[in-house]
Design a protein around this motif. Structure first.
Motif, PDB file in Angstrom:
ATOM      1  N   VAL A  82      29.178 -39.377 -30.458  1.00  0.00           N
ATOM      2  CA  VAL A  82      28.685 -40.670 -29.976  1.00  0.00           C
ATOM      3  C   VAL A  82      29.354 -41.089 -28.662  1.00  0.00           C
ATOM      4  O   VAL A  82      29.038 -42.137 -28.108  1.00  0.00           O
ATOM      5  N   GLY A  83      30.267 -40.251 -28.179  1.00  0.00           N
ATOM      6  CA  GLY A  83      30.880 -40.551 -26.896  1.00  0.00           C
ATOM      7  C   GLY A  83      31.506 -39.293 -26.338  1.00  0.00           C
ATOM      8  O   GLY A  83      32.028 -38.471 -27.092  1.00  0.00           O
ATOM      9  N   GLU A 140      28.904 -47.875 -20.068  1.00  0.00           N
ATOM     10  CA  GLU A 140      28.882 -47.017 -21.238  1.00  0.00           C
ATOM     11  C   GLU A 140      27.704 -47.355 -22.139  1.00  0.00           C
ATOM     12  O   GLU A 140      27.084 -46.490 -22.749  1.00  0.00           O
ATOM     13  N   LEU A 141      27.414 -48.650 -22.231  1.00  0.00           N
ATOM     14  CA  LEU A 141      26.285 -49.094 -23.051  1.00  0.00           C
ATOM     15  C   LEU A 141      24.975 -48.547 -22.484  1.00  0.00           C
ATOM     16  O   LEU A 141      24.119 -48.052 -23.228  1.00  0.00           O
ATOM     17  N   ASP A 142      24.830 -48.604 -21.165  1.00  0.00           N
ATOM     18  CA  ASP A 142      23.637 -48.022 -20.542  1.00  0.00           C
ATOM     19  C   ASP A 142      23.538 -46.538 -20.860  1.00  0.00           C
ATOM     20  O   ASP A 142      22.461 -46.029 -21.194  1.00  0.00           O
ATOM     21  N   ALA A 144      24.813 -44.986 -23.395  1.00  0.00           N
ATOM     22  CA  ALA A 144      24.488 -44.839 -24.813  1.00  0.00           C
ATOM     23  C   ALA A 144      22.993 -45.005 -25.039  1.00  0.00           C
ATOM     24  O   ALA A 144      22.386 -44.330 -25.870  1.00  0.00           O
ATOM     25  N   ARG A 145      22.373 -45.883 -24.272  1.00  0.00           N
ATOM     26  CA  ARG A 145      20.941 -46.133 -24.451  1.00  0.00           C
ATOM     27  C   ARG A 145      20.090 -44.981 -23.925  1.00  0.00           C
ATOM     28  O   ARG A 145      19.047 -44.673 -24.502  1.00  0.00           O
ATOM     29  N   GLU A 146      20.522 -44.361 -22.842  1.00  0.00           N
ATOM     30  CA  GLU A 146      19.856 -43.139 -22.372  1.00  0.00           C
ATOM     31  C   GLU A 146      19.955 -42.069 -23.462  1.00  0.00           C
ATOM     32  O   GLU A 146      19.000 -41.349 -23.752  1.00  0.00           O
ATOM     33  N   TRP A 147      21.135 -41.987 -24.012  1.00  0.00           N
ATOM     34  CA  TRP A 147      21.435 -41.003 -25.056  1.00  0.00           C
ATOM     35  C   TRP A 147      20.526 -41.242 -26.264  1.00  0.00           C
ATOM     36  O   TRP A 147      20.043 -40.302 -26.896  1.00  0.00           O
ATOM     37  N   MET A 148      20.256 -42.503 -26.588  1.00  0.00           N
ATOM     38  CA  MET A 148      19.388 -42.818 -27.717  1.00  0.00           C
ATOM     39  C   MET A 148      17.966 -42.302 -27.482  1.00  0.00           C
ATOM     40  O   MET A 148      17.320 -41.794 -28.401  1.00  0.00           O
TER      41      MET A 148
ATOM     42  N   GLN B  72      12.600 -47.960 -23.854  1.00  0.00           N
ATOM     43  CA  GLN B  72      12.460 -47.013 -22.756  1.00  0.00           C
ATOM     44  C   GLN B  72      11.194 -46.211 -23.005  1.00  0.00           C
ATOM     45  O   GLN B  72      10.915 -45.852 -24.136  1.00  0.00           O
ATOM     46  N   VAL B  82      15.856 -49.218 -27.631  1.00  0.00           N
ATOM     47  CA  VAL B  82      17.288 -48.997 -27.423  1.00  0.00           C
ATOM     48  C   VAL B  82      18.103 -50.272 -27.638  1.00  0.00           C
ATOM     49  O   VAL B  82      19.323 -50.251 -27.534  1.00  0.00           O
ATOM     50  N   LEU B 141      28.083 -51.902 -28.127  1.00  0.00           N
ATOM     51  CA  LEU B 141      28.341 -50.479 -27.944  1.00  0.00           C
ATOM     52  C   LEU B 141      28.595 -49.808 -29.295  1.00  0.00           C
ATOM     53  O   LEU B 141      28.065 -48.734 -29.581  1.00  0.00           O
ATOM     54  N   ARG B 145      26.313 -46.898 -31.144  1.00  0.00           N
ATOM     55  CA  ARG B 145      26.844 -45.617 -31.617  1.00  0.00           C
ATOM     56  C   ARG B 145      26.460 -45.347 -33.056  1.00  0.00           C
ATOM     57  O   ARG B 145      26.206 -44.193 -33.431  1.00  0.00           O
ATOM     58  N   MET B 148      23.039 -44.118 -32.795  1.00  0.00           N
ATOM     59  CA  MET B 148      22.968 -42.720 -32.378  1.00  0.00           C
ATOM     60  C   MET B 148      23.111 -41.776 -33.570  1.00  0.00           C
ATOM     61  O   MET B 148      22.418 -40.755 -33.648  1.00  0.00           O
ATOM     62  N   LEU B 151      19.755 -41.827 -35.276  1.00  0.00           N
ATOM     63  CA  LEU B 151      18.714 -41.076 -34.565  1.00  0.00           C
ATOM     64  C   LEU B 151      18.938 -39.573 -34.625  1.00  0.00           C
ATOM     65  O   LEU B 151      17.993 -38.800 -34.764  1.00  0.00           O
TER      66      LEU B 151
END
Lengths: 247, 247
Positions: A82-83, A140-142, A144-148, B72, B82, B141, B145, B148, B151
DNA sequence: TCTTGACCTTGATCTGGATCAAGCGAGCCC
DNA sequence: GGGCTCGCTTGATCCAGATCAAGGTCAAGA
C-alpha cells in the motif's frame, strides 16, 4: 510529449546537514539544531522488517537511500503493498504511537530517523514543517488514488507498464541515455513484491514481463536490469491518457 | 467485540455558525469571522457533476449533507471511484488550482464552500486549521490504503461486505435499533456506483448482494434499504481481522 | 391508464488471471 | 565440485468474475 519533463526528486540537500530535503528544506538556525539533536541513522538489509503493523513506533523517518514498502496482510496470507518509499520519502505518522502497516526494506536501506515526540513538538512550533508535511501527504494521497485506478480497473499488462513508468518517474538514480532517450535501471523489487504492489500473482508478473519483452517494449538484461528503448511506447501500454495528464 | 464502539462523525457543530465542524471546531472570534466572510452554500441534485478533472476549482468545501464521489475515468470508459465524501468530509486541495478527479453528487448534496485563495491565506496564518487539515488528510490516506487492499486482494463477496461495513461505520444517520443491535440504513449509491467503488461490474454487485441476502447476512427491503441483523456476521464476511484491528 | 426510462436482477457463456506443477540458472556453503 | 536454495520462467488447467442478453419493478409524466 517528445521533450518529456521529469521532476527527479533530490534525496540530498547540499545545504542541509540533515541530508533530508523533504522535511528541512527551509529550516534555519535554531530549527536545524533542534532537528540535528533528535536525528539518528539506521540501516537495514534487503528483506528485513522495520516494523510490524501494531508495533509501537517511537520515530518518524526519511528514506536516505534504498527502498521500503508498506504492506497489509490478511489472515490467510493474501498481501497487498500500500506504499512504496523511495529516497526522500517520509515514513511514520505524527500523533500516532503504533504502526498501521508492516514496513519492510525491499533493498538495502538507510533511514534518517527523528524521535517522534520531539519531532511532534517541533511540528507544533514550526509552521513551515507542518505545511510541508501536509503537502507531502496530499501528494501521497493523489498517488494512492492513481494506484486505486490501477488495482481496480487495469489489466495485468497495463499494471506492469504503469508500474515501470512509475518507477522511472520516481527514481532519481535512473540514467537518461543520449541515443533516442532510452532509459535503463534496476528494478528495486522482486517479482513477488511487484505482484504485491499490483494485486497480481508473481507468475502473472513474470508472464507479462516476458510478453512486453517479446513485443520490444522493454529489454531485460538479467532478471532485474530493464532497458526502455522508447518511453512513449511504454506509456502507450499503461492505459493512461496519452497527453501526460495534469496541465 | 460485543459492545462495539463506533465513532460517529458529527456533521454539525452546534457552537459553530459555519456548521462545519471539520475545519472550524477550534476557531474563535476573528478566525470565525474570517471563515464566515468567505463561505457560501451550494446545492446539487443526485447525479449532477460538481467539477470535471482538469477544471479550474476556485473553492474548497465541506459536505453538509448528502454524498459525493471522486472518480477517475480511462479513455475507453473504465471508471474507478477513488474517494467517497460523506457529511463533514473535506473537498478540494489547497494550493491546487485544478481538480485532479471528477467530482459528482451521488445523492442530493449540500456543500459549504470557502473561496480558495482567502482560505489558503487563513491556512497560512492559523496553525490549528492546517494541523486539522493534516490530520484529516492522513486519515484519508489510511482509508485509501485499506481501500487498496480491498481492490487488490479481496473477493467480490468480501468487497461487498467490506463496503457495507464501511458505510455503517462512516454514516452518522444510521440508526442503531434496540433489539439485538440490528442496523438499518439506505444505500447512498446505485449498484453501478458501488461497482465503481469496488472495482467490479454492476452485475457482480447485484449477484453478491442477492447471495448475502440469501445467506441471511443482510436483509433487502426495496432496492436500497438494508437491514443488518448481526453486524459481527457481516464483519466475518469482510476478510478483515476479526478483532477490530487497531488497538 | 399507458408509456417511458432508470435501476436492478438473473441466466448463459466466455476469458483473464489464478492455481498447480515442473524446471532453469546463479550464487553460496560444505 | 556437488548440492542447496532463492528467484524466476514457462506450461497446463481451472474458475471467479466479466460479458452478453433478457426481463422485472417502479416512479414520473403524458
Amino acid at each position: 510529449m517528445a521533450q518529456r519533463q521529469m521532476a527527479f526528486p533530490q534525496a540530498d540537500c547540499s545545504e542541509c546537514p540533515i541530508r533530508y530535503r523533504a522535511v528541512c528544506a527551509h529550516c534555519e538556525g535554531d530549527e536545524l539544531n533542534q532537528l540535528e539533536a533528535i536525528k539518528y541513522y539506521r540501516n537495514y538489509a534487503a528483506g528485513q522488517t522495520i516494523v510490524w503493523a501494531g508495533d509501537r513506533m517511537d520515530f518518524v523517518a526519511s528514506v536516505v537511500h534504498g527502498v521500503a514498502a508498506l504492506t497489509q496482510t490478511m489472515e490467510d496470507g493474501r498481501r497487498q503493498m500500500v506504499g512504496l518509499l523511495l529516497p526522500s520519502d517520509f515514513l511514520g505518522r505524527p500523533n500516532r504511537e503504533h504502526a498501521t502497516f508492516d514496513v519492510t526494506a525491499t533493498t538495502d536501506l538507510q533511514l534518517c530517523c527523528f524521535r517522534r515526540q520531539p519531532f511532534q513538538d517541533l511540528l507544533s512550533n514550526t509552521h513551515h514543517v507542518s505545511k510541508r508535511l501536509l503537502e507531502m501527504t496530499l501528494d501521497e494521497l493523489d498517488a494512492a488514488r492513481e494506484w486505486m485506478l490501477l488495482l481496480g480497473r487495469k489489466t495485468a499488462r497495463e499494471k506492469i507498464a504503469s508500474f515501470l513508468s512509475i518507477i522511472v518517474r520516481r527514481d532519481a538514480t535512473i540514467q537518461q541515455f543520449a541515443k533516442g532517450g532510452a532509459l535503463a535501471f534496476d528494478l528495486p523489487l522482486t517479482r513477488e513484491a511487484m505482484a504485491d504492489y499490483l494485486g497480481l500473482t508473481l507468475e502473472t508478473v513474470s508472464r507479462q514481463m516476458s510478453s512486453l519483452k517479446k513485443d520490444g517494449v522493454i529489454r531485460l538484461e538479467g532478471k532485474r536490469h530493464i532497458v526502455i528503448p522508447d518511453f512513449d511506447a511504454l506509456m502507450h501500454e499503461t492505459g493512461d491518457d496519452s497527453d501526460g495528464g495534469v496541465y
